[in-house]
Write an enzyme that holds these catalytic residues in place. Sequence first.
Site, mmCIF file in Angstrom:
data_model
loop_
_atom_site.group_PDB
_atom_site.id
_atom_site.type_symbol
_atom_site.label_atom_id
_atom_site.label_comp_id
_atom_site.label_asym_id
_atom_site.label_seq_id
_atom_site.Cartn_x
_atom_site.Cartn_y
_atom_site.Cartn_z
ATOM 1 N N SER A 66 4.457 40.418 32.634
ATOM 2 C CA SER A 66 3.606 41.320 31.889
ATOM 3 C C SER A 66 2.986 42.427 32.743
ATOM 4 O O SER A 66 2.360 43.338 32.211
ATOM 5 C CB SER A 66 2.476 40.502 31.242
ATOM 6 O OG SER A 66 1.660 39.901 32.231
ATOM 7 N N SER A 90 4.664 36.676 35.957
ATOM 8 C CA SER A 90 4.403 38.061 35.560
ATOM 9 C C SER A 90 4.019 39.009 36.680
ATOM 10 O O SER A 90 3.744 40.182 36.432
ATOM 11 C CB SER A 90 3.321 38.093 34.473
ATOM 12 O OG SER A 90 3.819 37.553 33.275
ATOM 13 N N LYS A 107 -4.142 46.273 37.132
ATOM 14 C CA LYS A 107 -3.653 45.905 35.813
ATOM 15 C C LYS A 107 -4.822 45.861 34.832
ATOM 16 O O LYS A 107 -5.893 45.337 35.157
ATOM 17 C CB LYS A 107 -2.970 44.538 35.895
ATOM 18 C CG LYS A 107 -2.356 44.039 34.582
ATOM 19 C CD LYS A 107 -1.685 42.683 34.794
ATOM 20 C CE LYS A 107 -1.046 42.146 33.521
ATOM 21 N NZ LYS A 107 -0.364 40.848 33.747
#
Length: 499
Positions: A166, A190, A81
């Site tokens: 997210s 998330s 990420k």
Amino acid sequence: MSDLPLLDKPISEVGDLLARREVSSRELTEGCLERIGRDGERLNTFLSVGADAALAKADAADGARATGDDRPLLGIPYALKDIFVTRALDDDGQPNGGLPTTAGSRILEGYRSPYASSAEERLEAAGAVLLGKTNCDEFAMGSSNENSAYGPVRNPWDEMLVPGGSSGGSAAAVSSGQAFFALGTDTGGSVRQPAGLTGTVGMKPTYGRISRYGMVAFASSLDQCGPLARSVRDCAEVLGALAGHDPRDSTSVDTPVPDYTAQLSGEVTGMRLGVPREYFVAGMEPGVEERVRAGIGLLEGLGTEIVEVSLPSTDSGLATYYIIAPAEASANLARYDGVRYGLSASADDGLENYFRTRGDGFGAEVKRRIMLGTYALSAGYYDAYYLKAQQVRTLIKAEFDRVLADVDAILAPTSPTVAFPIGAKVDDPLAMYLNDACTLPVNIAGLPGISVPCGLADGKPVGLQVIGRAFDEATVLRVADAYERAAGFSELRPPTARA
């Protein structure tokens, strides 16, 4: 090269083939890069890809395998990420060809870090092959991955739907076979929520189990790194590589790390599992509740005792989270001032440069949370809001501790809904925030939790959540693994992966 069917298999399966040298890391890496080329732009999963570096690492892994090196993650391609810094400058401050770190924000566009995150270092030590950095909600603030400055990520199950946020880019990359596993961050759900919405497995470890060093901060007392993968065993393998004390992170806990995979026996007979009545919230879609209750029934059929429990402060979790998290975000994001790194508006006046940089660089959701957090911390409101939220936080943690003293783990939905259409909730922040109602209490209490696929509702994935005691990830993984084996949903793949 042609698209490899192996790209949709779990790490354990391809790891055996790598060990027998029936497939090479280069082949797997080339296959993932081909998938990224085919689907990455359409799904908007990656913000940067380092193909040459990935292939070089794959070749090195193949060389190591030839000498008898049998590390479980050696040569396995993965994604990170874009909230974890990756070393892109050498000791002299010159670019070394490494990947930039943007946190999904224009204010960090093109930023290159002089050091690597602990997560990247540990996975490199394990021999995993970094493919690139995945798209995410800006500074990890979001439940749908529509808040990225670089556009929304699309769900591989239906490109008109969100993948959850997210860590939506990481979840979509794993779900669609662009990476064998990926790292995300979980501040209020998330990792688990996008895992639930994309049919993958996502785990949030206990706060302090994995180092946050080099992880761009959103809410420091809530953020935690976690893996997304195709099976519970894969998550256990990655967690084992990441977990452990790091003296560079003051919140990292120095406690022994067990062999998580060794405890995945598939046996749960005699375990007591609690089901909190408050987690079947108003507004939960009937199909989601049906699938989750069926999953609970399956675990009961495996010999567990299912008991109803109560976590009465659950209803206060959403308000508590949205005071604490924005307050910490407002403090953490004060460092983006247009002077030290990242975007600068280049105004002649220092104060004007600060205002213009932050005005141009931050997106709407980030600005919203900074304003909420600054208000909650301001004179005259600190005691009424922030201090009160911390008191409720203590109450929520105490309720979890009370329940978990009587049961081995807690079962709950991951999300009250399946994936929803892109744009459906962007103008209603409260409706968006409610998507995390079942996950964020776990962050408030600092406990471990995992989301595992429990079937489809209206053709879209549903996640079952397992929550455990602090630093007892082994039990959480054991329950999730037993369910996964019995349910058979680990083979679920989206249309993109079957193309």
